[in-house]
Design a protein around this motif. Structure first.
Motif, PDB file in Angstrom:
ATOM      1  N   MET A 122       1.020  -1.390   0.263  1.00 52.07           N
ATOM      2  CA  MET A 122       0.018  -0.031   0.244  1.00 52.07           C
ATOM      3  C   MET A 122       1.394   1.648   0.060  1.00 52.07           C
ATOM      4  SD  MET A 122      -3.330   1.117   2.223  1.00 52.07           S
ATOM      5  CE  MET A 122      -2.918   1.678   3.556  1.00 52.07           C
ATOM      6  N   THR A 123       0.823   2.311  -0.428  1.00 56.65           N
ATOM      7  CA  THR A 123       1.305   3.338  -0.937  1.00 56.65           C
ATOM      8  C   THR A 123       1.613   4.134  -0.124  1.00 56.65           C
ATOM      9  OG1 THR A 123       1.892   2.471  -3.459  1.00 56.65           O
ATOM     10  CG2 THR A 123       2.531   5.110  -2.653  1.00 56.65           C
ATOM     11  N   ASP A 124       1.720   5.098   0.424  1.00 54.36           N
ATOM     12  CA  ASP A 124       1.468   6.044   1.142  1.00 54.36           C
ATOM     13  C   ASP A 124       1.287   7.547   0.460  1.00 54.36           C
ATOM     14  OD1 ASP A 124       0.397   8.479   3.461  1.00 54.36           O
ATOM     15  OD2 ASP A 124       3.088   7.929   4.143  1.00 54.36           O
ATOM     16  N   THR A 125      -0.055   8.165  -0.040  1.00 60.07           N
ATOM     17  CA  THR A 125      -0.298   9.285  -0.341  1.00 60.07           C
ATOM     18  C   THR A 125      -0.682  11.015   0.425  1.00 60.07           C
ATOM     19  OG1 THR A 125      -2.726   8.663  -0.758  1.00 60.07           O
ATOM     20  CG2 THR A 125      -1.570   7.624  -2.025  1.00 60.07           C
ATOM     21  N   ARG A 126       0.016  10.344   1.732  1.00 63.51           N
ATOM     22  CA  ARG A 126       0.156  12.257   1.808  1.00 63.51           C
ATOM     23  C   ARG A 126       0.831  12.876   1.496  1.00 63.51           C
ATOM     24  NH1 ARG A 126       0.400  10.144   7.900  1.00 63.51           N
ATOM     25  NH2 ARG A 126       1.477   8.885   7.314  1.00 63.51           N
ATOM     26  N   GLY A 127       0.911  14.326   1.187  1.00 59.52           N
ATOM     27  CA  GLY A 127       1.920  14.730   0.971  1.00 59.52           C
ATOM     28  C   GLY A 127       1.623  15.094  -0.260  1.00 59.52           C
ATOM     29  N   SER A 128       1.051  14.339  -0.940  1.00 58.96           N
ATOM     30  CA  SER A 128       1.494  14.353  -2.713  1.00 58.96           C
ATOM     31  C   SER A 128       1.313  15.207  -3.311  1.00 58.96           C
ATOM     32  CB  SER A 128       1.127  13.478  -3.086  1.00 58.96           C
ATOM     33  OG  SER A 128      -0.872  13.326  -3.108  1.00 58.96           O
ATOM     34  N   LEU A 129       0.371  16.552  -2.788  1.00 55.93           N
ATOM     35  CA  LEU A 129      -0.096  17.900  -3.088  1.00 55.93           C
ATOM     36  C   LEU A 129       0.936  19.099  -2.983  1.00 55.93           C
ATOM     37  CD1 LEU A 129      -3.469  18.406  -3.880  1.00 55.93           C
ATOM     38  CD2 LEU A 129      -3.324  19.176  -1.384  1.00 55.93           C
ATOM     39  N   ALA A 130       0.685  19.214  -4.295  1.00 59.72           N
ATOM     40  CA  ALA A 130       2.277  20.567  -4.621  1.00 59.72           C
ATOM     41  C   ALA A 130       1.779  21.431  -3.919  1.00 59.72           C
ATOM     42  CB  ALA A 130       2.156  20.947  -5.627  1.00 59.72           C
ATOM     43  N   VAL A 131       3.413  22.226  -3.353  1.00 55.69           N
ATOM     44  CA  VAL A 131       3.621  24.022  -2.171  1.00 55.69           C
ATOM     45  C   VAL A 131       1.729  24.633  -3.487  1.00 55.69           C
ATOM     46  CG1 VAL A 131       4.404  25.323  -0.868  1.00 55.69           C
ATOM     47  CG2 VAL A 131       4.951  23.319  -1.573  1.00 55.69           C
ATOM     48  N   GLU A 132       2.249  24.908  -5.125  1.00 58.99           N
ATOM     49  CA  GLU A 132       1.741  25.455  -5.218  1.00 58.99           C
ATOM     50  C   GLU A 132       0.312  25.332  -5.336  1.00 58.99           C
ATOM     51  OE1 GLU A 132       4.184  23.232  -6.440  1.00 58.99           O
ATOM     52  OE2 GLU A 132       5.686  25.333  -6.658  1.00 58.99           O
ATOM     53  N   THR A 133       0.021  24.516  -5.705  1.00 59.58           N
ATOM     54  CA  THR A 133      -1.917  23.875  -5.261  1.00 59.58           C
ATOM     55  C   THR A 133      -2.053  24.651  -4.062  1.00 59.58           C
ATOM     56  OG1 THR A 133      -1.487  22.293  -6.382  1.00 59.58           O
ATOM     57  CG2 THR A 133      -3.170  22.134  -5.726  1.00 59.58           C
ATOM     58  N   LEU A 134      -1.716  24.200  -2.891  1.00 65.65           N
ATOM     59  CA  LEU A 134      -2.510  24.383  -1.331  1.00 65.65           C
ATOM     60  C   LEU A 134      -2.452  25.740  -1.433  1.00 65.65           C
ATOM     61  CD1 LEU A 134      -0.109  22.131   0.816  1.00 65.65           C
ATOM     62  CD2 LEU A 134      -2.499  21.696   0.126  1.00 65.65           C
ATOM     63  N   LEU A 135      -1.820  26.556  -2.084  1.00 63.27           N
ATOM     64  CA  LEU A 135      -1.190  27.988  -1.845  1.00 63.27           C
ATOM     65  C   LEU A 135      -2.474  28.984  -3.164  1.00 63.27           C
ATOM     66  CD1 LEU A 135       0.075  30.629  -0.667  1.00 63.27           C
ATOM     67  CD2 LEU A 135       1.296  30.490  -2.670  1.00 63.27           C
ATOM     68  N   LYS A 136      -2.634  27.855  -3.899  1.00 62.90           N
ATOM     69  CA  LYS A 136      -4.097  28.533  -4.310  1.00 62.90           C
ATOM     70  C   LYS A 136      -5.177  28.181  -3.946  1.00 62.90           C
ATOM     71  CE  LYS A 136      -1.779  28.375  -9.235  1.00 62.90           C
ATOM     72  NZ  LYS A 136      -2.179  27.243 -10.189  1.00 62.90           N
ATOM     73  N   LEU A 137      -5.465  27.198  -3.285  1.00 65.20           N
ATOM     74  CA  LEU A 137      -6.803  26.809  -2.521  1.00 65.20           C
ATOM     75  C   LEU A 137      -6.623  28.281  -1.669  1.00 65.20           C
ATOM     76  CD1 LEU A 137      -8.504  24.548  -1.930  1.00 65.20           C
ATOM     77  CD2 LEU A 137      -6.860  23.578  -0.462  1.00 65.20           C
ATOM     78  N   VAL A 138      -5.534  28.278  -0.201  1.00 65.92           N
ATOM     79  CA  VAL A 138      -5.410  29.118   0.818  1.00 65.92           C
ATOM     80  C   VAL A 138      -5.601  30.621  -0.306  1.00 65.92           C
ATOM     81  CG1 VAL A 138      -4.490  29.992   2.316  1.00 65.92           C
ATOM     82  CG2 VAL A 138      -4.093  27.877   2.043  1.00 65.92           C
ATOM     83  N   LEU A 139      -5.362  31.062  -0.983  1.00 66.53           N
ATOM     84  CA  LEU A 139      -5.994  31.729  -2.161  1.00 66.53           C
ATOM     85  C   LEU A 139      -7.575  32.327  -2.148  1.00 66.53           C
ATOM     86  CD1 LEU A 139      -2.047  33.008  -3.724  1.00 66.53           C
ATOM     87  CD2 LEU A 139      -3.338  34.157  -1.046  1.00 66.53           C
ATOM     88  N   VAL A 140      -7.986  31.099  -3.158  1.00 65.61           N
ATOM     89  CA  VAL A 140      -8.893  31.076  -3.167  1.00 65.61           C
ATOM     90  C   VAL A 140     -10.352  31.555  -1.892  1.00 65.61           C
ATOM     91  CG1 VAL A 140     -10.868  29.124  -3.320  1.00 65.61           C
ATOM     92  CG2 VAL A 140      -8.947  29.678  -4.962  1.00 65.61           C
ATOM     93  N   LEU A 141     -10.002  30.597  -0.707  1.00 67.96           N
ATOM     94  CA  LEU A 141     -10.874  30.098   0.092  1.00 67.96           C
ATOM     95  C   LEU A 141     -10.290  31.811   1.274  1.00 67.96           C
ATOM     96  CD1 LEU A 141      -9.667  27.307   1.982  1.00 67.96           C
ATOM     97  CD2 LEU A 141     -11.958  27.892   1.156  1.00 67.96           C
ATOM     98  N   VAL A 142      -9.862  32.024   1.328  1.00 67.67           N
ATOM     99  CA  VAL A 142      -9.149  34.279   1.190  1.00 67.67           C
ATOM    100  C   VAL A 142     -10.462  34.546   0.761  1.00 67.67           C
ATOM    101  CG1 VAL A 142      -7.614  35.736   2.064  1.00 67.67           C
ATOM    102  CG2 VAL A 142      -7.031  33.807   2.940  1.00 67.67           C
TER     103      VAL A 142
END
Length: 61
Positions: free
Chosen positions: A1-21
């Protein structure tokens, strides 16, 4: 079983946070606008309710 945690790119997380703000800012602005409109219309609404009560008491409705 492969651990997929943390596979999201930093840029994607930043875009998500900016959209929420941005959504939160839009909600705050809309709340201020609606609050201002309600604040301006509140005396008129109270006068209308008072007029309806007086008309009802005088059997004019």
């Amino acid at each position: 079983m492969t651990d997929t945690r943390g596979s999201l790119a930093v840029e994607t997380l930043l875009k998500l946070v900016l959209v929420l703000v941005a959504i939160l800012l839009i909600i705050e602005v809309m709340q201020a606008i609606v609050g201002t409109i309600v604040g301006l219309l509140q005396p008129l609404l109270m006068l209308a309710i008072l007029g309806l009560i007086v008309l009802w008491l005088l059997d004019q409705l």
